[in-house]
Design an enzyme around this catalytic site. Structure first.
Site, PDB file in Angstrom:
ATOM      1  N   ARG A 108      35.911  35.611  53.329  1.00  0.00           N
ATOM      2  CA  ARG A 108      35.000  34.881  52.264  1.00  0.00           C
ATOM      3  C   ARG A 108      35.694  33.374  52.345  1.00  0.00           C
ATOM      4  O   ARG A 108      36.667  33.361  53.128  1.00  0.00           O
ATOM      5  CB  ARG A 108      35.176  35.498  50.780  1.00  0.00           C
ATOM      6  N   ASN A 146      33.659  29.316  44.585  1.00  0.00           N
ATOM      7  CA  ASN A 146      34.913  30.200  44.067  1.00  0.00           C
ATOM      8  C   ASN A 146      36.057  29.680  44.633  1.00  0.00           C
ATOM      9  O   ASN A 146      36.368  29.545  45.883  1.00  0.00           O
ATOM     10  CB  ASN A 146      34.604  31.743  44.288  1.00  0.00           C
ATOM     11  N   GLU A 147      37.232  29.411  43.893  1.00  0.00           N
ATOM     12  CA  GLU A 147      38.483  29.028  44.397  1.00  0.00           C
ATOM     13  C   GLU A 147      38.575  28.186  45.894  1.00  0.00           C
ATOM     14  O   GLU A 147      38.919  28.547  46.963  1.00  0.00           O
ATOM     15  CB  GLU A 147      39.366  30.335  44.545  1.00  0.00           C
ATOM     16  N   GLU A 308      40.369  33.721  35.381  1.00  0.00           N
ATOM     17  CA  GLU A 308      40.721  35.000  35.821  1.00  0.00           C
ATOM     18  C   GLU A 308      42.145  35.268  35.650  1.00  0.00           C
ATOM     19  O   GLU A 308      43.057  34.333  35.687  1.00  0.00           O
ATOM     20  CB  GLU A 308      40.446  35.223  37.442  1.00  0.00           C
ATOM     21  N   HIS A 359      42.684  46.705  42.739  1.00  0.00           N
ATOM     22  CA  HIS A 359      42.699  45.736  41.969  1.00  0.00           C
ATOM     23  C   HIS A 359      42.740  46.085  40.637  1.00  0.00           C
ATOM     24  O   HIS A 359      41.463  46.646  40.473  1.00  0.00           O
ATOM     25  CB  HIS A 359      41.881  44.379  42.460  1.00  0.00           C
TER      26      HIS A 359
END
Ligand code: GLA
Ligand code: ZN
Length: 672
Positions: A108, A146-147, A308, A359
């Protein structure tokens, strides 16, 4: 972002699960006091199965479910991972690494920010999502991508880099001057001669194994360009959303001290800042606290969103211990203590396959409520429901630490005098002193107005942004206290070294001249004394003179060289009323025994300190304690047991003091 209750929730990926599971999720999450879901973070391939087909049916059902169950939603644009078909049909979307390797489809955060395909389809999807879901009144924010991060070195990025340079410099003459291209025959005569500074061109591995560049000026511009170029892609998505839902706030999630993007610049294009907080099991608590303050700072000291965090153990760190009982609560409330108005987790339900199955999650693989982690999440949710008064409050800090991304980049690519220099670590050294003394600090940028602070610390300002030194000079003249440290004032924003003596534009404010640096190998420790106490000197030793020594040297050169224009340059002009700093500490070893290491200048109505080396926590604590004392800054508390952090937020409803126990045993707190 204003909310009536603490947002409590996080990343939820129901698309990874059969729909029968969803009903259980809703019940379990509600029972855990979860009130927010961040959805659609990685669904591009299912939302757009081919070039011209879109399918929102599943997302419709998810959005309806969230609304019907009373959850607020942060809706992501899903553009942080591209669909495989897109990479096959439009390979321009794939990144090229710094060694020239064009990547295949995979993982990603895999898009090239300059890719015409990305720039067409990502905003298109964002706009379609906005159109489709604009009437959901539980849609409280947009989460773009995202990020964001990484670098691409493809030909499209190279083309855009040249355009960016043209816009910045106007002419090649200007660029050649700023990049000092006469060095090693780099003079450019055509914009198309300029290539990306990567491993195929300017970059290499140093003797010590550090990735480094030969032409700092070029590389720094590439870092600036890359940050701006990614930001441009973000803005395309943001604008597509804003065209439809102008009043719904937009954000993207930042990361822990992330070097790749200039967050101070990015935050100008965001309605609120949010970040993902994943400390390692051995992270220094001061670093964790500073990371929160850094994010609050890039957001203009307003409340931020903890987008998060992990309910138990992460999967991607080297070792991922489970959070011990109470640790999740402690770390979440620590974020609140530093300014978060939201506590959110990754992930609501633990994935069944691929990278993140190990996770932590609110709902573990067992698929049931009542686990240790679930129970702690539920108890914390209940606690937050009673804390609404804190919402919107700020941190009433009287002290600030300047943190500048460009300076970070500049320090990271400097060649010499030692690869041990570490900007972030040096900033944390100062932060830790405030932290240990229970003095709240704002982390600020070079653009921030300094006048509200009693003390401003700008460690290791190798690169000086235009106007910053003048701002500091005014600040000190008006009574402020300024602290800076070794290797400050060496280069300007073009990475050209100041002539006429370090610390360049800070010389008069600090009342000193730094003649040279000595680099200390890791096995060598020098020492210095201050106030009768001995401290250690590490990494670099700046050899400091009173400013009058430089003045004398200039005069001597004038006598020797005669009346030449060279010495009429403003670099060789020192004001008549410039004074010498007071010597506070001197080196105890080596050929510079007795030379100044620590100085304090009384300048206008204020004080400015220069610390010529890196030292131990004890020194920083003593220094900041003396500086705070001198400036009338009071700690929030004293006599607090070791391992207990004290933080404060304030609004019209009250002053909220947090005592955060980082130890895994109970301690007694006596409020002073
Ligand atoms: C990041 C990402 C999430 C997830 C977590 C796991 O913060 O934004 O998608 O991968 O890490 O810790
Ligand atoms: Zn690219």
């Amino acid at each position: 972002m204003k909310t009536r209750h603490f947002l409590y929730g996080g990343d939820y990926n129901p698309e990874q699960w059969p729909e029968e599971v969803w009903e259980a999720d809703m019940k379990l999450l509600k029972a855990a006091h979860i009130n927010e879901l961040t959805i659609n973070v990685f669904s591009w391939a299912s939302l757009q199965p081919s070039e011209d087909t879109y399918d929102f049916s599943k997302l419709d059902r998810i959005m309806d479910m969230a609304r019907d169950n009373g959850f607020s939603v942060m809706l992501a644009t899903s553009t942080a991972a591209t669909p495989p078909w897109m990479a096959k049909r439009h390979p321009d979307i794939l990144r090229t690494d710094g060694d020239g390797m064009k990547r295949k489809y995979g993982a990603r955060h895999n898009f090239c920010p300059s890719s015409p395909t990305m720039r067409k389809y990502a905003p298109l999807l964002a706009g379609k999502l906005a159109e489709r879901y604009k009437n959901y009144d539980n849609l409280i924010a947009w989460h773009v991508g995202n990020e964001y991060g990484g670098m691409c070195c493809c030909d499209n990025c190279q083309k855009k880099f040249r355009q960016w340079l043209k816009k910045k410099y106007g002419t090649l003459d200007n660029l050649n001057r700023a990049w000092n291209t006469a060095f090693w025959s780099h003079t450019y005569y055509d914009w198309d001669e300029i290539v990306i500074p990567d491993k195929r061109s300017e970059n290499f591995m140093s003797e010590g194994g550090k990735p480094i560049t030969q032409v700092q000026d070029t590389y720094l511009d590439y870092e600036r360009f890359n940050s701006d170029n990614m930001l441009e892609e973000y803005i395309l998505e943001r604008d597509a959303i804003k065209a439809v839902t102008p009043d719904i706030p937009v954000t993207t999630n930042f990361m822990w001290f992330f070097e790749g993007l200039d967050y101070n610049k990015w935050s100008k294009y965001m309605d609120f800042v949010s970040w993902d907080c994943y400390p390692h099991y051995d992270t220094d608590p001061a670093e964790l606290a500073m990371a929160h303050d850094l994010i609050r700072g890039v957001g203009g000291q307003k409340p931020f969103v903890l987008m998060e965090s992990c309910p138990s153990s992460t999967n991607w760190q080297h070792i991922n211990p489970a959070k011990r009982p109470g640790e999740l609560t402690m770390q979440s409330l620590e974020a609140v203590a530093h300014g978060a108005d939201a506590v959110q987790f990754f992930q609501m339900r633990r994935a069944r396959g691929a990278a993140e199955s190990m996770h932590g999650a609110v709902i573990e693989h067992v698929g049931l409520g009542g686990t240790r982690v679930y129970n702690e999440v539920r108890a914390l949710g209940e606690k937050l429901e009673g804390m609404d008064d804190i919402l919107g409050s700020t941190v009433p800090a009287e002290c600030a630490i300047v943190f500048d991304w460009e300076n970070w980049w500049a320090i990271d690519v400097i060649q010499g005098p030692t690869e041990l220099v570490d900007y972030k670590a040096e900033c944390i050294n100062y932060y830790r002193a405030f932290y240990d003394l229970h003095i709240p600090v704002d982390v600020i940028s070079t653009e921030t107005d300094l006048s509200k602070y009693r003390v401003v610390v700008a460690p290791f300002m190798l690169m000086v942004q235009d106007g910053f030194a003048e701002k500091v000079s005014d600040y000190v003249k008006n009574g402020g206290t300024f602290v800076t440290s070794y290797m400050t004032g060496l280069v300007d924003k073009d990475y050209l070294f100041y002539q006429g003596g370090y610390p360049g534009p800070f010389r008069e404010t600090l009342g000193i001249w730094v003649e040279e640096q000595n680099a200390l190998p890791p096995e060598k420790t020098d020492h210095f004394t201050w106030n009768g106490k001995e401290y250690e000197a590490h990494i670099v030793c700046d050899l400091i003179h009173p400013l009058s020594d430089l003045k004398r040297l200039i005069e001597d050169n004038k006598k020797a060289l005669g009346d030449i224009d060279y010495l009429k340059d403003k670099a060789y002009h020192i004001s008549d009323d410039a004074c010498d700093a007071e010597v506070q500490g001197t080196y105890a070893d080596d050929f510079y025994k007795g030379v100044t290491v620590l100085s304090e200048n009384h300048y206008g109505n204020g004080h400015s300190w220069y610390v010529g080396t890196s030292s131990t926590p004890e020194f920083y604590r003593d220094l900041i304690s003396a500086v705070a004392d001198e400036s009338g800054v009071k700690p929030l508390a004293s006599n607090v047991p070791d391992g207990v952090e004290v933080a404060v937020r304030k609004n019209e409803k009250g002053t909220f003091v947090f005592y955060i126990n980082h130890k895994d045993f109970g301690v007694d707190i006596k409020r002073i």
